[in-house]
Design a protein around this motif. Structure first.
Motif, mmCIF file in Angstrom:
data_model
loop_
_atom_site.group_PDB
_atom_site.id
_atom_site.type_symbol
_atom_site.label_atom_id
_atom_site.label_comp_id
_atom_site.label_asym_id
_atom_site.label_seq_id
_atom_site.Cartn_x
_atom_site.Cartn_y
_atom_site.Cartn_z
ATOM 1 N N LYS A 150 89.284 31.071 18.715
ATOM 2 C CA LYS A 150 90.522 31.472 17.884
ATOM 3 C C LYS A 150 91.685 30.698 17.849
ATOM 4 C CE LYS A 150 88.451 35.930 17.215
ATOM 5 N NZ LYS A 150 88.540 37.572 17.621
ATOM 6 N N ALA A 151 91.789 30.271 19.200
ATOM 7 C CA ALA A 151 93.219 29.484 19.520
ATOM 8 C C ALA A 151 93.020 28.205 20.041
ATOM 9 C CB ALA A 151 93.998 30.558 20.362
ATOM 10 N N THR A 152 94.127 27.522 20.109
ATOM 11 C CA THR A 152 94.181 26.286 20.865
ATOM 12 C C THR A 152 94.929 26.298 22.234
ATOM 13 O OG1 THR A 152 95.834 25.365 19.448
ATOM 14 C CG2 THR A 152 93.308 24.875 18.952
ATOM 15 N N HIS A 153 96.017 27.289 22.133
ATOM 16 C CA HIS A 153 96.846 27.437 23.333
ATOM 17 C C HIS A 153 96.893 28.971 23.815
ATOM 18 C CE1 HIS A 153 98.430 23.515 22.441
ATOM 19 N NE2 HIS A 153 98.484 23.682 21.250
ATOM 20 N N TYR A 154 96.966 29.057 25.010
ATOM 21 C CA TYR A 154 96.982 30.336 25.651
ATOM 22 C C TYR A 154 98.029 30.603 26.736
ATOM 23 C CZ TYR A 154 92.273 29.749 24.075
ATOM 24 O OH TYR A 154 91.073 29.502 23.300
ATOM 25 N N LEU B 68 89.426 22.338 23.281
ATOM 26 C CA LEU B 68 88.553 21.689 24.628
ATOM 27 C C LEU B 68 89.467 20.522 25.009
ATOM 28 C CD1 LEU B 68 86.280 22.046 26.461
ATOM 29 C CD2 LEU B 68 85.069 20.708 24.891
ATOM 30 N N ASN B 69 89.654 19.687 23.866
ATOM 31 C CA ASN B 69 90.633 18.521 24.476
ATOM 32 C C ASN B 69 91.935 18.729 24.809
ATOM 33 O OD1 ASN B 69 90.846 15.097 23.458
ATOM 34 N ND2 ASN B 69 92.783 16.274 22.736
ATOM 35 N N ASP B 70 92.461 19.487 24.396
ATOM 36 C CA ASP B 70 94.133 19.698 24.934
ATOM 37 C C ASP B 70 93.851 20.397 26.372
ATOM 38 O OD1 ASP B 70 94.946 19.167 22.600
ATOM 39 O OD2 ASP B 70 95.258 21.392 21.711
ATOM 40 N N SER B 71 92.695 21.530 26.511
ATOM 41 C CA SER B 71 92.774 22.101 27.827
ATOM 42 C C SER B 71 92.566 21.041 29.020
ATOM 43 C CB SER B 71 91.701 22.969 27.717
ATOM 44 O OG SER B 71 92.096 24.146 27.017
ATOM 45 N N GLU C 292 92.711 8.447 25.502
ATOM 46 C CA GLU C 292 93.897 9.347 25.338
ATOM 47 C C GLU C 292 93.290 10.875 24.591
ATOM 48 O OE1 GLU C 292 96.287 7.461 22.484
ATOM 49 O OE2 GLU C 292 97.194 6.169 23.942
ATOM 50 N N THR C 293 91.895 10.694 24.571
ATOM 51 C CA THR C 293 91.327 11.887 23.913
ATOM 52 C C THR C 293 89.841 11.976 24.668
ATOM 53 O OG1 THR C 293 90.402 11.062 22.044
ATOM 54 C CG2 THR C 293 92.466 11.821 21.724
ATOM 55 N N ILE C 294 89.143 12.939 24.329
ATOM 56 C CA ILE C 294 87.746 13.092 24.950
ATOM 57 C C ILE C 294 86.568 12.362 23.921
ATOM 58 C CG2 ILE C 294 88.332 15.217 26.248
ATOM 59 C CD1 ILE C 294 86.681 16.737 24.251
ATOM 60 N N LEU D 74 88.741 26.697 30.858
ATOM 61 C CA LEU D 74 89.239 25.428 29.823
ATOM 62 C C LEU D 74 89.547 26.286 28.414
ATOM 63 C CD1 LEU D 74 87.035 22.632 30.356
ATOM 64 C CD2 LEU D 74 89.526 22.791 31.093
ATOM 65 N N LEU D 75 88.522 27.340 28.238
ATOM 66 C CA LEU D 75 88.585 27.977 26.968
ATOM 67 C C LEU D 75 88.848 29.716 27.209
ATOM 68 C CD1 LEU D 75 86.044 26.221 24.810
ATOM 69 C CD2 LEU D 75 88.394 25.757 24.822
ATOM 70 N N PRO D 76 89.936 29.963 27.583
ATOM 71 C CA PRO D 76 90.178 31.537 28.100
ATOM 72 C C PRO D 76 90.137 32.257 27.041
ATOM 73 C CG PRO D 76 92.072 30.234 28.241
ATOM 74 C CD PRO D 76 91.208 29.152 27.814
ATOM 75 N N GLU D 77 89.253 32.511 25.955
ATOM 76 C CA GLU D 77 89.296 33.134 24.887
ATOM 77 C C GLU D 77 88.622 34.625 25.316
ATOM 78 O OE1 GLU D 77 89.489 33.591 20.572
ATOM 79 O OE2 GLU D 77 89.663 32.093 21.916
ATOM 80 N N LEU D 78 89.222 35.750 24.892
ATOM 81 C CA LEU D 78 89.062 37.155 25.304
ATOM 82 C C LEU D 78 88.267 37.970 24.214
ATOM 83 C CD1 LEU D 78 92.302 38.034 27.075
ATOM 84 C CD2 LEU D 78 90.147 37.898 28.259
#
Length: 493
Positions: free
Chosen positions: A6-10, A152-155, A179-181, A283-287
């Motif tokens: 759901k999110a790109t930043h945590y 995932l790319n940002d993390s 510069e990216t994955i 990397l993707l800490p989605e709760l």
């Protein structure tokens, strides 16, 4: 593609809560292994095939959204690159003639998908790395429309703190910064799933690890990346480098890479999940809203969402999988060693060899991993990726051997017996293991055919980009014929 997020930043607090939740899931999973009933009554095998999309000139087509809309089948999903799609083959039992039925169904489904993709001006290609992919194709608008992939790319880059170095030697060394994955999207594989009981999991995983080298030597199909001839199965090293979250200092400290062969034989599936939690930050800490302890106490099966999501960001070549279907938990070994292609029959042959060998290696009273160091299995894996059928492999009782000698003299008879023990019909064994036998005798893998064809075309005066595109055209013609790659000829005179 994995589950959407759901999110790109945590926030920091969010990450701390996720760590607590992952540990809680791990504790509940340990309790379940000791107390719960896992689904093993009718073990199933499954397959996923990652594919590439090309246009009429056999260049990457960044059109998976349109293609998937045309296909309109939930079995087909997005993958990381906008020129990738994934085909999820429904799981089924292995015995009898089911593999022949599966081959027909996979071919029919892919042919129908190809026909619908043509309406969007695209063609579907099953290959380990798309040989016409060049740096300019990944400069912009290369990623599928997905929050998960952006996150995932940002993390990865937040963890790394600098550009990713891609440095792969071989006949034509490639060295570049990313510069990216995006380079990860070039790696398209065939994934084999085997459902196993908790008691049998360690033996099955150890067997898969021991088999990875011979399996890869036989199945190599990724010799080109960004116009360079590199390894027989370049996908292995490219995937490892393209997702590496470690700057040089952390590598020097011995921090584990997220694309990981592992470091030891195991005694339980718990060993792998515990290593994931202990060694790798999220990397993707989605709760999720689930309380796994409360679910288990109430007699229900917890989904363990956080643990499963975390497991999905540790890229083992043989990955442990916990899943819940119809309210019942089960365990799988997900074999991620092989590239996609070249044909459906080749992939079915690779699968038959794998499943037959898995049965024999895991049933052995004195299994191969008791006579072979884990380091030797890993060395086999990387040697096979680099050199394919020209590799030197170690096997207990034989010493250093070629893949041809190992497969023909030792492994093929075992694979036949393993499939027979699993109740697979004789005509199935003969068809698919016959393909493996001829491929081993000829040494003609997908990688070998690609390299030989490109060199032949260049000798006729084509430039490397022209030769790669023409080779891919010939590859696609032969791919649709479903004649195994060992029987393929080169370009017409």
């Amino acid at each position: 593609m994995g589950e959407e997020v759901k999110a790109t930043h945590y926030t920091r607090a969010h990450r701390q809560e996720y760590r607590r939740k992952v540990q809680l899931c791990l504790d509940v999973f340990e309790t379940m292994l000791a107390q719960s009933s896992f689904d093993i009554d009718r073990p199933l095998t499954g397959m996923e095939i990652e594919c590439n999309l090309v246009d009429g000139d056999y260049q990457p087509a960044m059109s998976n959204t349109d293609v998937l809309a045309s296909i309109a089948d939930p079995a087909y999903q997005t993958e990381l690159g906008a020129y990738n799609i994934e085909f999820n083959v429904p799981p089924r039992p292995l015995p009898g003639r089911s593999a022949l039925e599966l081959e027909g169904e996979v071919r029919a489904s892919l042919n129908a998908a190809e026909e619908k993709a043509n309406r969007s001006g695209a063609h579907i290609v099953m290959i380990g790395i798309l040989p016409t992919l060049m740096p300019e194709h990944l400069a912009q608008d290369w990623m599928s429309e997905s929050i998960r992939y952006r996150a995932l790319n940002d993390s990865i880059f937040t963890a790394r703190g600098e550009d990713i170095v891609i440095d792969i030697d071989g006949p034509e060394r490639l060295s570049m910064l990313a510069e990216t994955i995006a380079p990860e999207s070039a790696c398209t594989s065939m994934q084999l799933h085997s459902q196993v009981s908790p008691a049998d999991f360690a033996a099955s995983w150890n067997a898969a690890q021991a088999l990875a080298g011979p399996q890869l030597a036989l199945g190599a199909n990724s010799p080109f990346f960004f116009g360079h001839q590199l390894w027989a199965e370049t996908r292995i090293e490219l995937f490892a480098q393209a997702t590496d979250t470690r700057p040089e200092e952390l590598k020097a400290q011995g921090v584990r890479p997220r694309v990981w062969f592992g470091e030891r034989w195991i005694t339980s599936i718990f060993d792998l999940f515990e290593e994931n939690v202990r060694f790798f930050p999220s990397l993707l800490p989605e709760l999720s809203d689930e309380d796994p302890q409360a679910e288990l106490a109430a007699g229900r099966t917890p989904t363990l969402s956080e643990l499963r999501l975390h497991n999905g960001t540790v890229y083992r070549w043989n990955r442990p999988v916990y899943d819940v279907v119809g309210g019942r938990p089960h365990l799988r070994v997900e074999n991620r060693v092989l590239p996609a292609g070249p044909t459906v029959v080749d992939m079915m042959a690779n699968a038959a060899f794998y499943h037959g060998m898995m049965r024999m290696l895991s049933d052995d009273d004195r299994p191969v991993w008791t006579k072979m160091s884990f380091a030797a299995a890993e060395h086999n894996f990387h040697n096979a990726a680099r050199y394919g059928m020209e590799a030197e492999l170690y096997w207990p009782g034989l010493g250093a051997v070629t893949p041809q000698e190992l497969v023909l003299r030792h492994l093929l008879p075992l694979a036949h017996e393993g499939l027979q023990r699993r109740g697979v019909a004789g005509e199935v064994r003969d068809r698919y293991l016959g393909v493996i036998e001829h491929r081993a005798k000829s040494g003609r893998t997908g990688a070998a055919w690609q390299v030989g064809t490109v060199h032949a075309l260049q000798e006729r005066g084509l430039t490397r980009p022209q030769a790669l595109a023409d080779m891919l055209r010939l590859y696609c013609e032969r791919m649709h014929s479903n004649e195994p790659v060992h029987s393929w000829d080169g370009p017409a005179a």
